[in-house]
Design a protein around this motif. Structure first.
Motif, PDB file in Angstrom:
ATOM      1  N   UNK A   1       0.833  -1.199   0.000  1.00 11.33           N
ATOM      2  CA  UNK A   1       0.000   0.000   0.000  1.00 11.33           C
ATOM      3  C   UNK A   1       0.869   1.251   0.000  1.00 11.33           C
ATOM      4  N   UNK A   2       1.901   1.197   0.842  1.00 12.68           N
ATOM      5  CA  UNK A   2       2.849   2.302   0.938  1.00 12.68           C
ATOM      6  C   UNK A   2       3.504   2.600  -0.399  1.00 12.68           C
ATOM      7  N   UNK A   3       3.990   1.541  -1.030  1.00 11.32           N
ATOM      8  CA  UNK A   3       4.658   1.670  -2.319  1.00 11.32           C
ATOM      9  C   UNK A   3       3.713   2.248  -3.353  1.00 11.32           C
ATOM     10  N   UNK A   4       2.480   1.758  -3.353  1.00 15.01           N
ATOM     11  CA  UNK A   4       1.493   2.263  -4.308  1.00 15.01           C
ATOM     12  C   UNK A   4       1.283   3.765  -4.113  1.00 15.01           C
ATOM     13  N   UNK A   5       1.133   4.192  -2.873  1.00 12.85           N
ATOM     14  CA  UNK A   5       0.903   5.610  -2.598  1.00 12.85           C
ATOM     15  C   UNK A   5       2.111   6.455  -3.012  1.00 12.85           C
ATOM     16  N   UNK A   6       3.300   5.990  -2.669  1.00  6.55           N
ATOM     17  CA  UNK A   6       4.520   6.734  -3.013  1.00  6.55           C
ATOM     18  C   UNK A   6       4.725   6.790  -4.517  1.00  6.55           C
ATOM     19  N   UNK A   7       4.577   5.638  -5.171  1.00  4.01           N
ATOM     20  CA  UNK A   7       4.737   5.582  -6.628  1.00  4.01           C
ATOM     21  C   UNK A   7       3.729   6.475  -7.324  1.00  4.01           C
ATOM     22  N   UNK A   8       2.490   6.448  -6.836  1.00  4.63           N
ATOM     23  CA  UNK A   8       1.443   7.252  -7.454  1.00  4.63           C
ATOM     24  C   UNK A   8       1.785   8.732  -7.360  1.00  4.63           C
ATOM     25  N   UNK A   9       2.265   9.138  -6.186  1.00  3.34           N
ATOM     26  CA  UNK A   9       2.680  10.531  -6.000  1.00  3.34           C
ATOM     27  C   UNK A   9       3.716  10.922  -7.051  1.00  3.34           C
ATOM     28  N   UNK A  10       4.741  10.088  -7.198  1.00  2.00           N
ATOM     29  CA  UNK A  10       5.801  10.468  -8.134  1.00  2.00           C
ATOM     30  C   UNK A  10       5.327  10.384  -9.581  1.00  2.00           C
ATOM     31  N   UNK A  11       4.411   9.459  -9.853  1.00  2.00           N
ATOM     32  CA  UNK A  11       3.874   9.382 -11.214  1.00  2.00           C
ATOM     33  C   UNK A  11       3.027  10.595 -11.558  1.00  2.00           C
ATOM     34  N   UNK A  12       2.304  11.106 -10.578  1.00  4.92           N
ATOM     35  CA  UNK A  12       1.505  12.311 -10.824  1.00  4.92           C
ATOM     36  C   UNK A  12       2.418  13.475 -11.188  1.00  4.92           C
ATOM     37  N   UNK A  13       3.531  13.582 -10.474  1.00  3.49           N
ATOM     38  CA  UNK A  13       4.505  14.636 -10.779  1.00  3.49           C
ATOM     39  C   UNK A  13       5.056  14.434 -12.190  1.00  3.49           C
ATOM     40  N   UNK A  14       5.390  13.186 -12.519  1.00  4.73           N
ATOM     41  CA  UNK A  14       5.908  12.884 -13.857  1.00  4.73           C
ATOM     42  C   UNK A  14       4.883  13.212 -14.942  1.00  4.73           C
ATOM     43  N   UNK A  15       3.627  12.934 -14.672  1.00  3.76           N
ATOM     44  CA  UNK A  15       2.583  13.240 -15.648  1.00  3.76           C
ATOM     45  C   UNK A  15       2.491  14.744 -15.884  1.00  3.76           C
ATOM     46  N   UNK A  16       2.601  15.501 -14.782  1.00  2.30           N
ATOM     47  CA  UNK A  16       2.521  16.954 -14.918  1.00  2.30           C
ATOM     48  C   UNK A  16       3.723  17.515 -15.664  1.00  2.30           C
ATOM     49  N   UNK A  17       4.870  16.844 -15.485  1.00  3.78           N
ATOM     50  CA  UNK A  17       6.107  17.358 -16.086  1.00  3.78           C
ATOM     51  C   UNK A  17       6.428  16.757 -17.447  1.00  3.78           C
ATOM     52  N   UNK A  18       5.691  15.716 -17.839  1.00  2.03           N
ATOM     53  CA  UNK A  18       6.029  14.999 -19.072  1.00  2.03           C
ATOM     54  C   UNK A  18       6.097  15.957 -20.257  1.00  2.03           C
TER      55      UNK A  18
END
Length: 115
Positions: free
Chosen positions: A26-43
């Motif tokens: 669960x932790x990994x999912x939350x952390x990964x999702x956070x960083x993916x959201x940033x990546x999506x915004x910056x892509x």
């Protein structure tokens, strides 16, 4: 209520399979999702966007976040054809959806530790 956007059966199955590793998952999912959201915004380009959306879709779908996975799928398949405005809108929807389901996973994590 965000619960309808999370497949409880998928989560229960994961809990059974993962046992002690479940809170960490669960932790990994939350952390990964956070960083993916940033990546999506910056892509910077559709290819990068599509790749991030693809991996996000995979983890969301593994974790039973059905609507989140669907939004990521739309972004993945539409990254090349959508206008920048549409992409920004979809990324915003993904952010909102994640913010809505996040408490469900936080809650799961909390309960997983207490059982």
């Amino acid at each position: 209520m965000a619960d309808k956007n999370v497949d409880r059966d998928a989560l229960n199955a994961l809990r059974e399979v993962m046992e002690d590793g479940y809170p960490e998952l669960l932790d990994t999912f939350l952390t990964d999702s956070e960083s993916r959201l940033v990546e999506l915004r910056d892509a910077a380009d559709p290819k990068a966007l599509s790749e991030v959306a693809h991996s996000f879709k995979g983890s969301a779908s593994n974790m039973g976040a059905v609507r989140l996975a669907e939004l990521c799928r739309q972004l993945e398949s539409g990254a090349k054809d959508k206008s920048p405005t549409e992409i920004v809108k979809l990324v915003a929807e993904i952010s909102v959806e994640f913010a809505e389901v996040r408490p469900v996973y936080e809650n799961e994590k909390h309960h997983a530790h207490t059982h």
